[in-house]
Design a protein around this motif. Sequence first.
Motif, PDB file in Angstrom:
ATOM      1  N   ARG A  33       4.311  22.588 -52.407  1.00 39.94           N
ATOM      2  CA  ARG A  33       3.694  21.407 -52.201  1.00 39.94           C
ATOM      3  C   ARG A  33       3.627  21.054 -50.659  1.00 39.94           C
ATOM      4  N   PHE A  34       4.647  21.350 -50.076  1.00 39.99           N
ATOM      5  CA  PHE A  34       4.717  21.311 -48.590  1.00 39.99           C
ATOM      6  C   PHE A  34       3.562  21.921 -47.681  1.00 39.99           C
ATOM      7  N   ARG A  36       0.917  23.007 -49.018  1.00 40.49           N
ATOM      8  CA  ARG A  36      -0.591  22.335 -49.513  1.00 40.49           C
ATOM      9  C   ARG A  36      -0.907  21.212 -48.596  1.00 40.49           C
ATOM     10  N   ALA A  37       0.197  20.396 -48.351  1.00 45.69           N
ATOM     11  CA  ALA A  37      -0.018  19.006 -47.767  1.00 45.69           C
ATOM     12  C   ALA A  37      -0.160  19.210 -46.422  1.00 45.69           C
ATOM     13  N   ILE A  38       0.199  20.266 -45.641  1.00 53.23           N
ATOM     14  CA  ILE A  38      -0.189  20.640 -44.307  1.00 53.23           C
ATOM     15  C   ILE A  38      -1.559  21.229 -44.350  1.00 53.23           C
ATOM     16  N   GLY A  39      -1.809  21.920 -45.230  1.00 53.11           N
ATOM     17  CA  GLY A  39      -2.974  22.891 -45.191  1.00 53.11           C
ATOM     18  C   GLY A  39      -2.718  24.129 -44.553  1.00 53.11           C
ATOM     19  N   ASP A  40      -1.681  24.628 -44.469  1.00 55.56           N
ATOM     20  CA  ASP A  40      -1.011  26.077 -44.187  1.00 55.56           C
ATOM     21  C   ASP A  40      -1.065  27.080 -45.185  1.00 55.56           C
ATOM     22  N   SER A  41      -2.170  27.936 -45.179  1.00 49.96           N
ATOM     23  CA  SER A  41      -2.317  28.962 -46.098  1.00 49.96           C
ATOM     24  C   SER A  41      -1.625  30.290 -45.951  1.00 49.96           C
ATOM     25  N   ASN A  42      -0.707  30.265 -44.875  1.00 49.92           N
ATOM     26  CA  ASN A  42      -0.159  31.216 -44.524  1.00 49.92           C
ATOM     27  C   ASN A  42       0.553  32.231 -45.683  1.00 49.92           C
ATOM     28  N   TRP A  45       4.453  32.104 -46.790  1.00 47.82           N
ATOM     29  CA  TRP A  45       5.221  30.914 -47.433  1.00 47.82           C
ATOM     30  C   TRP A  45       5.231  30.998 -48.885  1.00 47.82           C
TER      31      TRP A  45
ATOM     32  N   LYS B  21      -6.571  19.740 -37.032  1.00 53.29           N
ATOM     33  CA  LYS B  21      -6.412  19.054 -38.405  1.00 53.29           C
ATOM     34  C   LYS B  21      -7.325  17.523 -38.513  1.00 53.29           C
ATOM     35  N   GLN B  27      -4.444  13.265 -47.992  1.00 52.01           N
ATOM     36  CA  GLN B  27      -3.777  14.210 -47.378  1.00 52.01           C
ATOM     37  C   GLN B  27      -2.288  13.542 -47.263  1.00 52.01           C
ATOM     38  N   ALA B  34       5.248  15.547 -50.960  1.00 52.73           N
ATOM     39  CA  ALA B  34       5.755  16.569 -50.631  1.00 52.73           C
ATOM     40  C   ALA B  34       7.142  16.233 -49.757  1.00 52.73           C
ATOM     41  N   GLN B  69       3.096  24.447 -37.602  1.00 49.22           N
ATOM     42  CA  GLN B  69       2.150  25.517 -37.950  1.00 49.22           C
ATOM     43  C   GLN B  69       1.522  26.128 -36.931  1.00 49.22           C
TER      44      GLN B  69
END
Lengths: 139, 143
Positions: A33-34, A36-42, A45, B21, B27, B34, B69
């Motif tokens: 959830r964390f 996805r909320a940031i949009g970090d697809s690394n 994780w 972003k 979001q 989250a 990030q």
Amino acid sequence: MAQKAIIAEELKHKIGQEWLLGEFEIEKGMVQRFVRAIGDSNPRWETMAPPFFIVTVGGEQFGQQLAAMFPDGLLHGSTELECHQPVRPGDKITVTGKVLNVRERSQMAFVTFEITYTNQRQELVARCQQTMIGYQTEK
Amino acid sequence: MAEQVYYEDVTEESELPPLTKQPTTRQLVMWAGASGDYYAIHYDKDFAQSKGLPGVIVHGQLVASFLGQLLTDWIGKQGKLIKLACSYKGMNFPGETITCRGKVSKKYIEDGEHRVECHIWAENAKGEKTVIGKAIVALPARG
């Protein structure tokens, strides 16, 4: 103005006292959830949490306490995170809070909290200083 | 994913690859869920205005997570984030483009680690720095 002064006085009396925010088992879904909320697809994780994830552990409890401490206006001043150990799903994290200091300036109260995160092996995972700003709204 | 960056690749003034972003109100709601930060200034316009704000604002810690990030993308699998400190200097609003940037300020060896200190910040489309901070990371060395 009067209300702000009362909050600052009450919190000054709490400087240095530690309290338990809770114990939390880290589930994979929380980490997903964390990110996805940031949009970090690394893909990293999928098996471990990004370092900044830890600030959200106990975040709801801390947020509720802040809302009670600052019933008028509240803004976030700063965050200082020190990372000591990585966090993975299955870890059990104990979160404690402490008031580090309280300053008053221009009718605002600047309160710095120290949040400490330890895991099930009693290792220090992270320490975070959060400065919150309480302000008076016009009525 | 970019190739692993090594300590030797970095010089003072090296710039980190920027990260852009554009958080929407959706979001912000995802972030609220989250992070557990349900303070209504981040999703209820009337409530935000009653607190003296122009409207709903982006959570500072969501922007700090974007900076996280920026760093983890840069340091790669073998890098380690040691410290991330930031001050919330201005407000970001949903729909705005936020660009996260960083620049190396120092490199040194401490506790047997090859450490790099960076200035990091988030700026809006007008180039105003809304979040500024500092990070310390450890990078692998070619040895």
